[in-house]
Enzyme design. Structure first.
Site, PDB file in Angstrom:
ATOM      1  CE  LYS A 141       0.914   1.162   4.368  1.00  0.00           C
ATOM      2  NZ  LYS A 141       1.385   2.454   4.801  1.00  0.00           N
ATOM      3  N   GLY A 198       3.755  -1.470   3.976  1.00  0.00           N
ATOM      4  CA  GLY A 198       2.889  -2.530   4.958  1.00  0.00           C
ATOM      5  C   GLY A 198       3.031  -3.888   4.636  1.00  0.00           C
ATOM      6  N   GLY A 199       4.252  -4.183   4.466  1.00  0.00           N
ATOM      7  CA  GLY A 199       4.468  -5.648   4.042  1.00  0.00           C
ATOM      8  C   GLY A 199       3.885  -6.714   5.126  1.00  0.00           C
ATOM      9  CG  ASP A 216      -1.000   0.087   7.999  1.00  0.00           C
ATOM     10  OD1 ASP A 216      -1.825   0.811   8.348  1.00  0.00           O
ATOM     11  OD2 ASP A 216       0.136   0.030   7.453  1.00  0.00           O
ATOM     12  N   PRO A 220       9.675  -4.590   0.417  1.00  0.00           N
ATOM     13  CG  PRO A 220      10.364  -2.561  -0.341  1.00  0.00           C
ATOM     14  CD  PRO A 220       9.561  -3.503  -0.884  1.00  0.00           C
TER      15      PRO A 220
END
Length: 296
Positions: free
Chosen positions: A13, A102-103, A138, A96
């Site tokens: 995101k 937001g990974g 998130d 990353p």
């Protein structure tokens, strides 16, 4: 979904708007207004039936499995619904870390979405929402996407909008260890920045006014991110000067920044130029949905 093997996308995101308030809630979290959009840059979770639950990250990250966001999400869903998730889950990482993209939250949400569909549970069930909120601010957004306004501590889905699908974006992250949200918020507390206007962006998105969006993106956590990693400020300034850039801003708490671009060719050219400077970069587009599921 009856299959015992399936894949779930976990899209990254960007924050078109991030407004951190100085006030905190009863949990000690800042009040946060956030407008987020998903991208076609995504991690992929592959679920394969097994004798017990295991989670493998590719490439590997040196953290205990029990602290991985996917593992925690699955265990919490198991406990809430009295089910057993005996899967070998492989998470192919493309987003990353410590980038503001937001990974880990995207991965946790993708795990919830995949298992909810597999078990016939509604993603809108209150227990799923509470699990998502407890995993990270998130995560509720990532359960749905692709373009939404979240309030509360950034963890309350307040309004969904028609996606800006196909909007071209370039992402750029300088080398280094990235910026943790905790560090950025600590710097914000030491030197708060006033809230940027939110309502004009919400009104533009409600009426489908994509053309107005670039002039309305904002992030009052950006100065704290730049203080933590000065190279971020250099990246944003550089992005702002590139041909075809409509607007540039830090996403989340950094250390990645993004630019909205006029064309795909512009985004790709900027990404190539950024990489030649030794920065990580990726040309992307805004998505038309949140996580998607496919049978293997």
């Amino acid at each position: 979904m009856s299959t015992n093997s399936f894949r779930v996308s976990a899209p990254a995101k960007i924050n078109l708007y991030l407004g951190v308030h100085s006030l905190k809630d009863e949990r000690g979290y800042h009040r946060v207004d956030s407008v987020m959009a998903t991208l076609d840059l995504a991690d992929t979770l592959t679920f394969e039936a097994d004798d017990e639950l295991s989670v493998k990250l590719v490439p590997a990250i040196d953290i205990p499995q029990e602290k991985n966001s996917v593992y925690r999400a699955v265990r919490m869903l198991e406990e809430a619904y009295g089910r057993s998730a005996n899967f070998r889950i492989t998470v192919e990482k493309r987003i990353p870390l410590r980038a503001g993209l937001g990974g880990p939250s995207a991965d946790a949400a993708a795990a919830l979405v995949g298992l909810c569909q597999h078990w016939g549970i509604a993603q809108t069930d209150g227990r799923v929402t509470e699990i998502a909120r407890s995993l990270g601010a998130d995560v509720p957004f990532f359960l749905h996407g692709p373009l939404a306004y979240c309030a509360g501590a950034g963890d309350v889905l307040s309004e969904l909008f028609e996606p800006l699908a196909g909007q071209h974006v370039v992402l750029v992250q300088p080398p280094g260890d990235g910026v943790t949200a905790a560090e950025a918020y600590a710097r914000f507390d030491a030197d708060p920045v006033a809230l940027p206007p939110l309502e004009p962006l919400l009104e533009a998105l409600r009426r489908g006014g994509a053309g107005a969006v670039p002039s309305l993106i904002a992030n009052n956590l950006a100065p704290a991110a730049c203080a933590a990693e000065p190279a971020i400020e250099m990246v944003v300034a550089w992005l702002s000067e590139q041909p075809g850039v409509l607007a540039a801003q830090v996403t989340g708490s950094g250390s990645c920044s993004f630019a909205l671009c006029d064309t795909q060719d512009d985004a790709r050219a900027i990404a190539a130029a950024a990489r030649s400077r030794g920065w990580w970069s990726c040309a992307a587009t805004m998505e038309k949905s949140g996580p998607t599921i496919k049978e293997c």
